[in-house]
Design a protein around this motif. Structure first.
Motif, mmCIF file in Angstrom:
data_model
loop_
_atom_site.group_PDB
_atom_site.id
_atom_site.type_symbol
_atom_site.label_atom_id
_atom_site.label_comp_id
_atom_site.label_asym_id
_atom_site.label_seq_id
_atom_site.Cartn_x
_atom_site.Cartn_y
_atom_site.Cartn_z
ATOM 1 N N PRO A 237 21.754 -73.606 -21.109
ATOM 2 C CA PRO A 237 20.557 -72.872 -20.687
ATOM 3 C C PRO A 237 20.779 -71.971 -19.480
ATOM 4 C CG PRO A 237 20.445 -75.106 -19.865
ATOM 5 C CD PRO A 237 21.737 -75.000 -20.624
ATOM 6 N N TRP A 238 21.617 -71.007 -19.624
ATOM 7 C CA TRP A 238 21.766 -70.026 -18.548
ATOM 8 C C TRP A 238 22.190 -68.691 -19.153
ATOM 9 C CZ3 TRP A 238 24.777 -74.601 -18.495
ATOM 10 C CH2 TRP A 238 26.064 -74.462 -19.045
ATOM 11 N N LEU A 239 21.916 -67.632 -18.390
ATOM 12 C CA LEU A 239 22.247 -66.288 -18.844
ATOM 13 C C LEU A 239 23.748 -66.066 -18.726
ATOM 14 C CD1 LEU A 239 20.609 -63.593 -19.606
ATOM 15 C CD2 LEU A 239 21.144 -62.880 -17.273
ATOM 16 N N HIS B 92 12.002 -84.155 -10.392
ATOM 17 C CA HIS B 92 12.972 -83.307 -11.078
ATOM 18 C C HIS B 92 12.932 -81.934 -10.402
ATOM 19 C CE1 HIS B 92 14.785 -80.683 -13.994
ATOM 20 N NE2 HIS B 92 15.368 -81.740 -14.513
ATOM 21 N N VAL C 75 12.874 -78.857 -11.190
ATOM 22 C CA VAL C 75 11.949 -77.795 -11.605
ATOM 23 C C VAL C 75 10.488 -78.136 -11.322
ATOM 24 C CG1 VAL C 75 13.509 -76.970 -13.409
ATOM 25 C CG2 VAL C 75 11.584 -78.438 -14.047
ATOM 26 N N GLU D 18 18.077 -61.338 -9.909
ATOM 27 C CA GLU D 18 17.979 -60.601 -11.173
ATOM 28 C C GLU D 18 19.265 -60.786 -11.966
ATOM 29 O OE1 GLU D 18 18.264 -57.791 -14.250
ATOM 30 O OE2 GLU D 18 19.652 -57.874 -12.574
ATOM 31 N N ASN D 19 20.387 -60.632 -11.309
ATOM 32 C CA ASN D 19 21.675 -60.753 -11.994
ATOM 33 C C ASN D 19 21.888 -62.146 -12.582
ATOM 34 O OD1 ASN D 19 23.733 -58.561 -9.861
ATOM 35 N ND2 ASN D 19 22.103 -58.097 -11.297
ATOM 36 N N MET D 20 21.278 -63.142 -11.949
ATOM 37 C CA MET D 20 21.428 -64.511 -12.465
ATOM 38 C C MET D 20 20.470 -64.783 -13.621
ATOM 39 S SD MET D 20 22.137 -67.030 -9.230
ATOM 40 C CE MET D 20 21.436 -66.235 -7.803
ATOM 41 N N GLY D 21 19.497 -63.899 -13.812
ATOM 42 C CA GLY D 21 18.651 -64.063 -14.994
ATOM 43 C C GLY D 21 17.153 -63.991 -14.795
ATOM 44 N N VAL D 22 16.677 -63.820 -13.558
ATOM 45 C CA VAL D 22 15.225 -63.769 -13.379
ATOM 46 C C VAL D 22 14.665 -62.520 -14.086
ATOM 47 C CG1 VAL D 22 13.328 -63.656 -11.723
ATOM 48 C CG2 VAL D 22 15.372 -65.000 -11.189
ATOM 49 N N HIS E 225 8.021 -69.866 -10.256
ATOM 50 C CA HIS E 225 8.415 -70.628 -11.440
ATOM 51 C C HIS E 225 9.645 -69.993 -12.091
ATOM 52 C CE1 HIS E 225 7.785 -72.423 -15.482
ATOM 53 N NE2 HIS E 225 8.040 -71.228 -15.909
ATOM 54 N N HIS F 18 13.355 -71.937 -12.120
ATOM 55 C CA HIS F 18 14.018 -72.343 -13.356
ATOM 56 C C HIS F 18 15.396 -71.685 -13.479
ATOM 57 C CE1 HIS F 18 10.969 -74.758 -15.728
ATOM 58 N NE2 HIS F 18 10.322 -74.440 -14.616
ATOM 59 N N VAL F 19 15.516 -70.458 -13.012
ATOM 60 C CA VAL F 19 16.833 -69.815 -13.037
ATOM 61 C C VAL F 19 17.791 -70.533 -12.075
ATOM 62 C CG1 VAL F 19 18.109 -67.711 -12.425
ATOM 63 C CG2 VAL F 19 16.078 -67.566 -13.875
ATOM 64 N N PHE G 291 17.711 -73.669 -11.359
ATOM 65 C CA PHE G 291 18.097 -74.905 -12.057
ATOM 66 C C PHE G 291 19.173 -74.598 -13.114
ATOM 67 C CE2 PHE G 291 17.131 -77.978 -15.581
ATOM 68 C CZ PHE G 291 17.696 -79.086 -14.968
ATOM 69 N N GLU G 292 18.976 -73.510 -13.840
ATOM 70 C CA GLU G 292 19.974 -73.106 -14.843
ATOM 71 C C GLU G 292 21.336 -72.910 -14.182
ATOM 72 O OE1 GLU G 292 16.466 -70.491 -17.018
ATOM 73 O OE2 GLU G 292 18.308 -69.487 -16.482
ATOM 74 N N LEU H 115 23.035 -76.143 -13.355
ATOM 75 C CA LEU H 115 23.650 -76.746 -14.539
ATOM 76 C C LEU H 115 24.958 -76.023 -14.860
ATOM 77 C CD1 LEU H 115 20.628 -77.338 -16.954
ATOM 78 C CD2 LEU H 115 21.703 -78.956 -15.390
ATOM 79 N N LYS H 116 24.916 -74.706 -14.775
ATOM 80 C CA LYS H 116 26.110 -73.913 -15.076
ATOM 81 C C LYS H 116 27.233 -74.268 -14.108
ATOM 82 C CE LYS H 116 27.489 -69.120 -15.873
ATOM 83 N NZ LYS H 116 27.104 -67.694 -15.739
ATOM 84 N N ILE I 152 22.971 -83.923 -9.964
ATOM 85 C CA ILE I 152 21.567 -83.996 -9.548
ATOM 86 C C ILE I 152 21.083 -85.444 -9.612
ATOM 87 C CG2 ILE I 152 19.213 -83.279 -10.117
ATOM 88 C CD1 ILE I 152 20.480 -80.728 -11.372
#
Lengths: 318, 549
Positions: free
Chosen positions: A117-119, B21, B23, B79-83, B115, B119-120, B122-123, B126-127, B132
């Protein structure tokens, strides 16, 4: 107004099985079901366990079953949930109960992690932002709106029979990246989502669409992923054959040819699978449910065909 | 999470410990956006000046300069990370207007910006593979030989206490909004990190600076974003007048929050309030009815839903009753620009920290920015610090100490006064005496009440005696933290005999730069009254001026 909460309780340190307990209290006209739960916890029974935080339908903590339906408690008004003064609250389904209304979200997050779940943006970083049309961002935000509350998973009918299914929340999340024009690994994602536990395992029962408190409509996202997967050439799958056969049969005859559907879903050349169908066929025969081998055209079938042709033309031009 | 990510990127061994958690953290509720001087014609100086002015000149200008200089890159990084930020016609980032800003520089995702960013983050965790520990509640911060050495946390699933050793600890525990009732803040905003750091010896700064947001719903205190006014909504009183014209002739509805909140409260106190739906006239109208319905649904969909749910108002058709409500704590654990507290190895960032970029009043959409800029900075510095030091020796005794405290609470008979009652009394007291208006008598009354609440707290039992997911015990810990935050707020508020930013003393209604252009720091003493200390405000290029909007 006065209202009674019938709450499913379970204390793993004391109870062998869950039990219901009633609480009666006064609540305000616009109060949410959560407001009442907090009042119970604060004024009547401090041992009542539930998760909640923001009270404004954005943190995603308080999904539970209200009168049997998965709901975000803070977004459900008591007067809507208990028109006759009784509201039943239970933990979400499909996830193990830890205590009272608290479930183990572990399996939920495990599925989310499984879809990467990541870009994955282009390797060449721009000086500033990646350019992207606002329309595409709006489509993405439709899924970004997901608060990961688990309401969709609670009532997912596929998860219920096969807990390996990635489920509506994780698949919607996967779509969020596939739909993002900045993402670069769609092909790989769609390939892996085509496998067992992925997009073709959904039975379109619509429960997740109904359950989602944020209008994410996970099932619609799964269907969109299927279309994308087919576009990317991932068509060697029973699900693809099933939907093709379904459409072709309706196009040809105006109605579904069930016999043909069963065979074409497996593929005419897939002998082992076809042989595997035999017991089902026999049982159907015994029960008198075997579809007739002679499938007749419906009256007006040619009109149906015209609709298909028009749509196919349109699809080609867009 | 920004701090954890940065530390991880710098090859530190990072664990993220959170009582919920990640998020579910309260940044999720930030609606309007994040500020950055990105557009043509904007400059970091302009953003910095607006922030300085917004802070009523209490913000440290070196910190504000840093914030504004880094803002553009920070938003681009997000933005570059995905927002999925809102875009303009050419697919570039496009901002909206916001309060206290001299131009549009607030980048947003509908009314769910926090929000979307959270969430980005958190993503990205994980990446990056950050470990956690979710639903672990911190009960103790261990300091050994003057250095941060680790912490004790209770795993909520099992009730077990664990010792976590660390070379560096970054507190990103958010604000203490629940000290007030009502508040826009989530139930988890109980000032845990502030109290932990305070008791460990790190002073709290600017704690009297408590922001009231002008537009919150009466029924449950929910926030109606400033983005609504940024997008054209207007405030009106019972007579239908746009009263802000009187108080802020230039910026009108988009003056800074302290100004708008005081104006709205003045109207309400003068009898020009509107029906709050609870039997009083404690609100004014937030009016969006002249805006296009589709425009509202795209850009303000979240508050459309909130108003419909909790106030029974369709904002596209009816004006919505709103009132000022406690929203944000400008003060916090005093840190330097690296996020470092006075305890080596202990860092803080975000609302729990005070750098201070917000001073007397935070501008809307500067809080998300604060979290990412100083989270990043603290993460980087803490990783570097950890590389240079060894673990401090730390005995399991600290775990036993937490266990002993828990046992003492659990063994109290269940029939005493509930912690919820004490918390409610605390919240109402703070709202009444340390809210929009303050004066010495009320503040002193509140402080006396607070000391009795602390005594009551020492006897308060919990009803849940179990180990598994004992939220009752967690609330008990939290209330202890909240009482500390409240004490520091009241002490600072009594001390500051002037009006500045969000701190308005009816008995000292003027700003007094001669005496009070300085920070108040409150320190903890285990065996006596808290200490008070002053620090000068860092001024670089902007001299204090009268503040007019």
């Amino acid at each position: 107004m006065q209202v009674t909460y019938r709450i499913k309780r379970f204390d793993p340190e004391v109870d062998k099985t869950p039990r219901f307990q009633d609480f009666t209290l006064q609540v305000g006209e616009n109060d949410s079901v959560l407001d009442g739960m907090i009042k119970i916890r604060e004024e009547q029974d401090g041992s009542l366990a539930l998760r909640c935080s923001c009270r404004a339908a954005i943190c995603g903590s308080c999904a539970m079953r209200v009168n049997g339906e998965p709901r975000l408690m803070c977004k459900t008004r008591i007067r809507d949930a208990a028109p006759e003064g009784l509201v039943k609250v239970e933990p979400m389904g499909n996830l193990p109960v830890v205590k009272d209304l608290v479930v183990d979200m572990g399996p939920f997050w495990q599925k989310v992690r499984a879809v990467k779940p990541w870009l994955e943006p282009p390797a060449a970083k721009p000086e500033r932002e990646y350019l992207a049309p606002n329309e595409a961002m709006r489509e993405v935000v439709g899924v970004v709106a997901c608060i990961m509350c688990g309401a969709c998973v609670s009532d997912c009918t596929v998860w219920e029979v096969d807990p390996n299914f990635l489920g509506p929340a994780a698949l919607a999340k996967a779509y969020r990246f596939v739909a993002d024009p900045r993402n670069t690994d769609n092909d790989e994602r769609l390939k892996s989502l085509t496998e067992y536990t992925g997009i073709w395992d959904c039975t379109h029962c619509f429960y997740c669409v109904q359950a989602c408190p944020k209008d994410v409509a996970p099932m619609e996202r799964i269907l969109a992923l299927r279309r994308e997967a087919i576009k990317h050439g991932y068509t060697d799958h029973n699900g693809v054959r099933h939907s093709d056969s379904f459409a072709q049969s309706v196009k040809d005859s105006g109605s579904l040819n069930e016999g043909r559907l069963a065979v074409e879903t497996q593929g005419y050349l897939n002998l082992p699978a076809l042989i595997g169908l035999a017991p089902v066929g026999l049982r159907a025969l015994k029960a008198g449910k075997m579809p007739s081998p002679l499938h007749h055209k419906r009256p007006g079938a040619s009109q149906v065909k015209r609709i298909f042709n028009e749509l196919e033309k349109e699809e080609k031009t867009t | 999470m920004r701090a954890a990510l940065e530390a991880k990127r710098r090859h530190a061994d990072v664990a993220l410990i959170s009582k919920v958690h990640p998020v579910r953290s309260h940044s999720v509720a930030a609606q309007g956006g994040i500020n950055a001087p990105l557009s043509a014609g904007d400059s970091w100086e302009s953003h910095a000046f607006d922030t300085v002015k917004g802070s009523d000149y209490l913000g440290d200008q070196d910190a504000i300069e840093f914030l504004s200089r880094e803002a553009a890159q920070a938003v681009v990084d997000l933005e570059n990370m995905g927002v999925a930020f809102h875009r303009g016609p050419e697919g570039k980032l496009a901002p909206r207007n916001f309060g206290g800003a001299s131009q549009a520089r607030t980048y947003f995702v509908g009314a769910i910006t926090g929000h979307a960013i959270l969430h980005v983050m958190f993503e990205q965790l994980l990446k990056a593979g950050v470990k956690i520990y979710e639903e672990w509640f911190v009960t103790h911060l261990a300091i050994e030989g003057g250095f941060a050495a680790g912490l004790v946390a209770q795993e909520m699933l099992t009730g077990k206490f664990h010792l976590i050793r660390a070379k560096a600890i970054i507190l990103c525990t958010g604000g203490c909004g629940r000290v007030y009732e009502p508040s826009t803040n989530a139930l988890i905003c109980t000032g845990d990190g502030m109290s932990l750091a305070w008791r460990a010896g790190a002073p709290l700064m600017d704690m009297e600076m408590v922001q009231y947001h002008p537009t919150t719903l009466a029924n449950n205190g929910a926030l109606m974003t400033e983005g609504a006014r940024g997008d054209g909504a207007q405030l009106r009183n019972a007579l239908g007048d746009r009263f802000m014209i009187k108080y802020a002739p230039n910026k009108i509805d988009l003056a800074s929050r302290d100004v708008v909140s005081r104006a709205a409260q003045t109207e309400i106190d003068a009898g020009r309030g509107v029906d709050d739906g609870l039997g009083g006239k404690t609100c004014v109208y937030l009016d969006c009815t002249h805006l296009d319905r589709d425009f509202i649904l795209e850009r303000l969909g979240e508050i459309y839903e909130l108003a419909l749910q909790f106030a029974n108002v369709d904002i596209t058709r009816q004006p919505c009753p709103v009132r000022p409500g406690m929203h944000y704590q400008m003060g916090g654990i005093k840190t330097d620009l690296d996020g470092a507290t006075r305890i080596p190895g202990l860092y803080a960032a975000g609302e729990c920290a005070c750098v201070s970029v917000h001073g007397g009043n935070r501008l809307g959409a500067n809080s998300l920015l604060d979290t990412v800029i100083f989270g990043h900075r603290a993460g980087a510095h803490a990783a570097e610090f950890a590389r240079q030091v060894d673990f401090r020796p730390l005995s399991e005794g600290v775990v036993m100490e937490s266990e002993r405290r828990a046992q003492a609470v659990l063994s109290r008979p269940a029939n005493g006064e509930s912690i919820a009652k004490i918390r409610l009394d605390l919240g109402r007291t703070m709202h009444q005496h340390a809210g929009v208006w303050r004066e010495v008598k009320g503040l002193q009354t509140a402080l006396n009440t607070l000391y009795t609440l602390k005594e009551r707290y020492q006897k308060a039992p919990v009803q849940d005696k179990g180990k598994v997911f004992n939220t009752n015990l967690v609330f008990h810990w939290e209330l202890g933290y909240m009482l500390d935050s409240a004490e520091t707020i009241l002490l600072s508020a009594i001390h500051r005999t002037e009006s500045r930013g969000a701190h308005y003393r009816t008995d000292y209604p003027e700003r007094d730069d001669q005496r009070w252009l300085k920070h108040i720091l409150v320190g903890y003493r285990p065996d006596g009254a808290p200490t008070i200390e002053y620090l000068p405000v860092t001024l670089t290029r902007w001299k204090p001026e009268p503040r007019v909007y």
